[in-house]
Enzyme design. Structure first.
Site, short mmCIF file in Angstrom:
data_model
loop_
_atom_site.label_atom_id
_atom_site.label_comp_id
_atom_site.label_asym_id
_atom_site.label_seq_id
_atom_site.Cartn_x
_atom_site.Cartn_y
_atom_site.Cartn_z
N ASP A 28 2.71 5.38 -3.64
CA ASP A 28 3.10 4.00 -3.33
C ASP A 28 1.89 3.07 -3.27
OD1 ASP A 28 4.19 1.65 -2.47
OD2 ASP A 28 4.87 2.39 -0.53
N ASP A 85 4.01 -3.11 -6.44
CA ASP A 85 4.50 -2.14 -5.47
C ASP A 85 5.23 -0.99 -6.17
OD1 ASP A 85 5.45 -0.88 -3.22
OD2 ASP A 85 7.06 -2.33 -2.86
#
Ligand SMILES: *[C@@H]1O[C@H](CO)[C@@H](O)[C@H](O)[C@H]1NC(C)=O
Ligand SMILES: *[C@@H]1O[C@H](CO)[C@@H](O)[C@H](O)[C@H]1NC(C)=O
Ligand SMILES: *[C@@H]1O[C@H](CO)[C@@H](O)[C@H](O)[C@H]1NC(C)=O
Ligand SMILES: *[C@@H]1O[C@H](CO)[C@@H](O)[C@H](O)[C@H]1NC(C)=O
Length: 429
Positions: free
Chosen positions: A315, A126
């Site tokens: 992201d 992440d």
């Protein structure tokens, strides 16, 4: 005969047992770049789901769903958003598992194998957070359920960091929290000794019900790390920060296929994966995110100013390309039959519609193009063939979140050395 075969097997086993640690150690020292696969989470509740993806990103960044938003925008008459997921829960939240949360809210679609102290876990890489945390055997059995939980007592390399703790909470009070230690973490065959690892001792239900995700590997900047020593913040280095100086180049790349699976490569940029030269954009690392300005967009070949022009972050933990609302509005005004749907929480359209290409500015010098045929995200309703777009609006949240929809079309390099992002257009498929 039998005993001879037995002897042979035992010899073979012994050879494997004695050879393995040595070869791992050698590889660890020599390897200057390495790859780790990003695989489909087979236990994901339903596969891609537009509403769940939308709610996940709103929750992660604590964006408020505005009940009256769609009414104000004039897209619908008098309906309210039927989901209240991003609003504070009435209980004020409860990390022991009683917060009512949709099981899909945190579900990671894609996972990668990580070895912590000799135990293999499936973690979500992440670039939008900075904690390496995982399910642990300190959780109640009913919280662990089908997860692989890290057992610190079975790791000979684990050291507890006394007094330290960590906590990630979302706007609705759900989240995860626990204790802290260090251990040897191996990703793609490369080892980091003394990596800070965070053991969950409390997780909210949404994490529990995402049965295959055992935790996260945060790849944003270390200043966002949530570890504290009980009195003050003591941010710990991410895996990438620890491994960076031993790599050929201080980078990792996200190379995603159209189906979202792919590979993360550390230490190297594979120039065969994109066309032409890579364009580099400095990021605002002090925000903790891979964040940059994005004040323009294009639909097809026509370039527009983005009137809101919010900063954007790259992201890998988000599925959608979440753009300023005016950008999404402008884009779907070019799609026949598209509508902002309150029930689903975003733009839907007939699956047969032709979607134009969209480009979003990355800093001042690059436009990242996503071909129209890669924008569809999920089927909303098979009966009437309605689809949910991989480009959606942020309802005026003030930050744009560029996730997988972008990574499928762009080879993106995260450069921790000079704190910049490299972009290369992937060949059209
Ligand atoms: C959403 O929240 C409002 C009040 O905050 C409530 O009246 C409404 O029933 C909720 N909707 C759903 C679907 O839970
Ligand atoms: C949190 O969960 C625990 C255990 O289920 C429960 O006893 C407690 O009442 C809950 N607290 C709140 C604020 O909901
Ligand atoms: C950062 O490093 C890359 C790769 O070495 C280089 O090409 C680029 O020009 C640098 N970018 C910035 C903004 O310094
Ligand atoms: C198709 O189904 C969705 C979800 O059930 C619904 O919201 C939408 O209005 C329907 N679209 C059409 C064109 O009937």
């Amino acid at each position: 005969m039998l005993s001879l075969r037995f002897f042979f097997v035992v010899t073979l086993l012994a050879a494997v047992v004695f050879a393995a640690p040595a070869s791992v150690r050698r590889r660890g020292l020599q390897k200057r770049s390495f790859k780790v696969p990003r695989q489909l989470n087979k236990a994901h509740p339903t596969g891609p789901n537009g509403m769940a993806a939308m709610r996940k990103v709103f929750r992660k960044y604590n964006f408020v769903v505005k009940d009256d938003f769609m009414v104000k925008e004039g897209f619908i008459s008098n309906t309210k958003l039927s989901q209240n997921a991003t609003k504070p829960a009435a209980t004020g939240g409860n990390l022991t598992g009683t917060v009512a949360a949709n099981p899909e809210q945190n579900a990671a679609l894609f996972l990668s194998p990580v070895d912590v102290g000799g135990q293999t876990l499936n973690l979500d890489f992440d670039s939008g957070s900075s904690d390496l945390w995982m399910f642990s055997t300190d959780l109640p059995a009913q919280s662990i359920a089908q997860h692989t939980a890290f057992d610190a007592s079975k790791s000979t390399t684990f050291k507890k960091t006394e007094g330290s703790q960590w906590k990630i909470t979302y706007g609705d009070g759900s989240g995860a929290a626990g204790t802290v230690g260090t251990d040897t973490v191996t990703i793609g065959g490369v080892k980091v000794e003394g990596q800070t690892v965070e053991l969950a001792t409390a997780v909210s239900r949404s994490f529990i019900e995402d049965t295959n995700t055992d935790g996260l590997v945060g790849l944003a900047f270390s200043n966002l790390n949530t570890v504290n020593d009980g009195t003050k913040k003591t941010p710990q280095k991410t895996f990438f920060d620890n491994v960076m100086n031993d790599l050929d180049m201080p980078v990792f790349t996200a190379d995603l296929d159209p189906d979202g699976t792919g590979v993360y490569e550390f230490g190297k940029i594979d120039a065969t994966k994109f066309e032409g030269e890579m364009t580099w954009i400095p990021v605002k690392a002090d925000t903790g995110f891979w964040q940059f300005p994005s004040t323009k967009f294009a639909i097809g070949d026509q370039v527009f100013e983005n009137p809101q022009g919010s900063d954007a972050i790259a992201d890998t933990g988000t599925s959608l390309l979440l753009v300023d609302q005016q950008v999404a509005d402008a884009y779907y005004s070019q799609v026949k039959g598209a509508q902002l749907n309150a029930e689903v929480g975003g733009f839907i359209y007939p699956c047969a519609a032709t979607l134009p290409d969209i480009s979003v500015a990355i800093g001042d010098t690059y436009m990242a193009k996503i071909p129209g045929n890669q924008i569809n995200f999920a089927t909303v309703d098979k009966a009437n063939m309605t689809c949910f777009g991989g480009v959606q609006g942020n309802q005026g949240a003030g930050l744009q979140i560029f996730g997988d929809t972008m990574f499928k079309a762009q080879l993106v390099a995260f450069n921790g050395g000079n704190q910049s992002l490299g972009f290369g257009q992937k060949p059209l498929r």
